[in-house]
Scaffold this active site. Structure first.
Site, mmCIF file in Angstrom:
data_model
loop_
_atom_site.group_PDB
_atom_site.id
_atom_site.type_symbol
_atom_site.label_atom_id
_atom_site.label_comp_id
_atom_site.label_asym_id
_atom_site.label_seq_id
_atom_site.Cartn_x
_atom_site.Cartn_y
_atom_site.Cartn_z
ATOM 1 N N GLY A 1 -26.069 -8.901 11.619
ATOM 2 C CA GLY A 1 -26.003 -8.297 13.013
ATOM 3 C C GLY A 1 -25.409 -8.849 13.973
ATOM 4 O O GLY A 1 -25.380 -8.513 15.425
ATOM 5 N N LYS B 1 -30.664 -4.055 -3.764
ATOM 6 C CA LYS B 1 -29.939 -4.915 -2.991
ATOM 7 C C LYS B 1 -31.023 -6.285 -2.640
ATOM 8 O O LYS B 1 -32.059 -6.102 -2.240
ATOM 9 C CB LYS B 1 -29.485 -4.641 -1.693
ATOM 10 C CG LYS B 1 -28.887 -5.467 -0.731
ATOM 11 C CD LYS B 1 -28.709 -5.036 0.579
ATOM 12 C CE LYS B 1 -28.008 -6.033 1.644
ATOM 13 N NZ LYS B 1 -28.048 -5.680 3.047
ATOM 14 N N GLY C 1 -22.507 -9.000 8.970
ATOM 15 C CA GLY C 1 -21.549 -9.589 10.109
ATOM 16 C C GLY C 1 -20.341 -8.750 10.541
ATOM 17 O O GLY C 1 -19.657 -9.308 11.480
#
Length: 271
Positions: free
Chosen positions: A160, A99, A188
């Protein structure tokens, strides 16, 4: 028929990807991941040192679970940092999945589009299977595809925040303009309803961490997200009704109520 998530030649039953950070304890993390049904787990090498006992416990669990590990470059700000961490990650964890995060702003943790594309190009050339965390910018996403990324992970909103899908127009545009690219909403998402909405919009999966880890009951919340993602995917496959500007009765009106027609029929009258 089987509805598999296909990423870099691998198939997965679950469309929910989860992180391993911020949980009250490794034990609760393990229970939560299991409850989520996730088959892909993210782990930050930079923020979770393998030398620490807690980090080792998390790594041992991932190995036992049989899930696909997705190391991430969280905290990196330059392509140089990313490359070094990626090579270290591949050596330690034995996977070329990654990632990719290149942060350009400390306030909202927005990805640096220029550094992101540069790092992605180099990582792809080095044989990594790159899943880049990016914004919902169509041009940036196309550039990432051009350098060899096969999967994109646009944010719903800053990491977050729990604000959900803040720019639905851009996200819908990505889905429509990149119909053959696996798109995973990353960052989110704060509530199961938001994850469900993302799946209804046609996104292929959802990745989240804080919404589960910081819940009052992480295990129950993990299960809630699992069901929400499944429900949203099923609704998308079923075909949502088209939105209308005007009302439309769900029971069309005919010349005569059905019960009156029945009475007339019993009396031999002509309806």
């Amino acid at each position: 028929m089987a509805d598999k998530l296909k990423l870099y030649g691998k198939e997965f039953d679950s469309r929910l990807l989860v992180g391993t950070a911020l949980y009250p304890s490794p034990a609760i993390m393990r229970e939560s991941v299991a409850a989520s049904g996730s088959e892909i787990i993210t782990l930050s090498l930079r923020r979770q040192s393998p030398e620490q006992q807690q980090g080792k416990m998390i790594w041992d669990y991932i190995q036992e679970s049989g899930c696909q590990l997705l190391p991430n470059t969280a905290g990196c700000k330059t392509p140089k940092e990313v490359i070094a961490l990626a090579e270290m990650s591949r050596e330690i964890f034995g996977t070329d999945w990654l990632k990719l995060e290149v942060i350009g702003d400390d306030y909202n943790l927005q990805p640096d589009p220029f550094g992101l594309i540069e790092a992605a190009r180099e990582l792809v050339q080095r044989g990594f299977k790159v899943l880049p965390y990016c914004t919902d910018d169509l041009v940036v996403c196309r550039k990432l595809l051009d350098v060899g990324c096969e999967v994109l992970m646009p944010w719903g909103s800053p990491i977050g925040t729990g604000r959900g899908l803040m720019n639905k127009y851009n996200l819908q545009t990505l889905r429509e303009r990149l119909p053959d690219t696996p798109l995973i909403i990353d960052a989110g998402i704060g509530a199961p309803s938001q994850a469900c909405e993302a799946m209804e919009m046609g996104f292929d999966a959802v990745l989240l961490n804080t919404a589960i880890a910081k819940a009052q009951n992480p295990v129950l919340m993990a299960e809630s997200f699992k069901l929400a993602v499944q429900s949203g995917r099923a609704a998308r496959n079923a075909g949502l009704m088209l939105k209308r500007q005007t009302a439309s009765p769900s029971t069309p009106t005919l010349d005569m109520p059905f019960w009156q027609q029945s009475i007339n029929a019993e009396n031999g009258e002509k309806a």
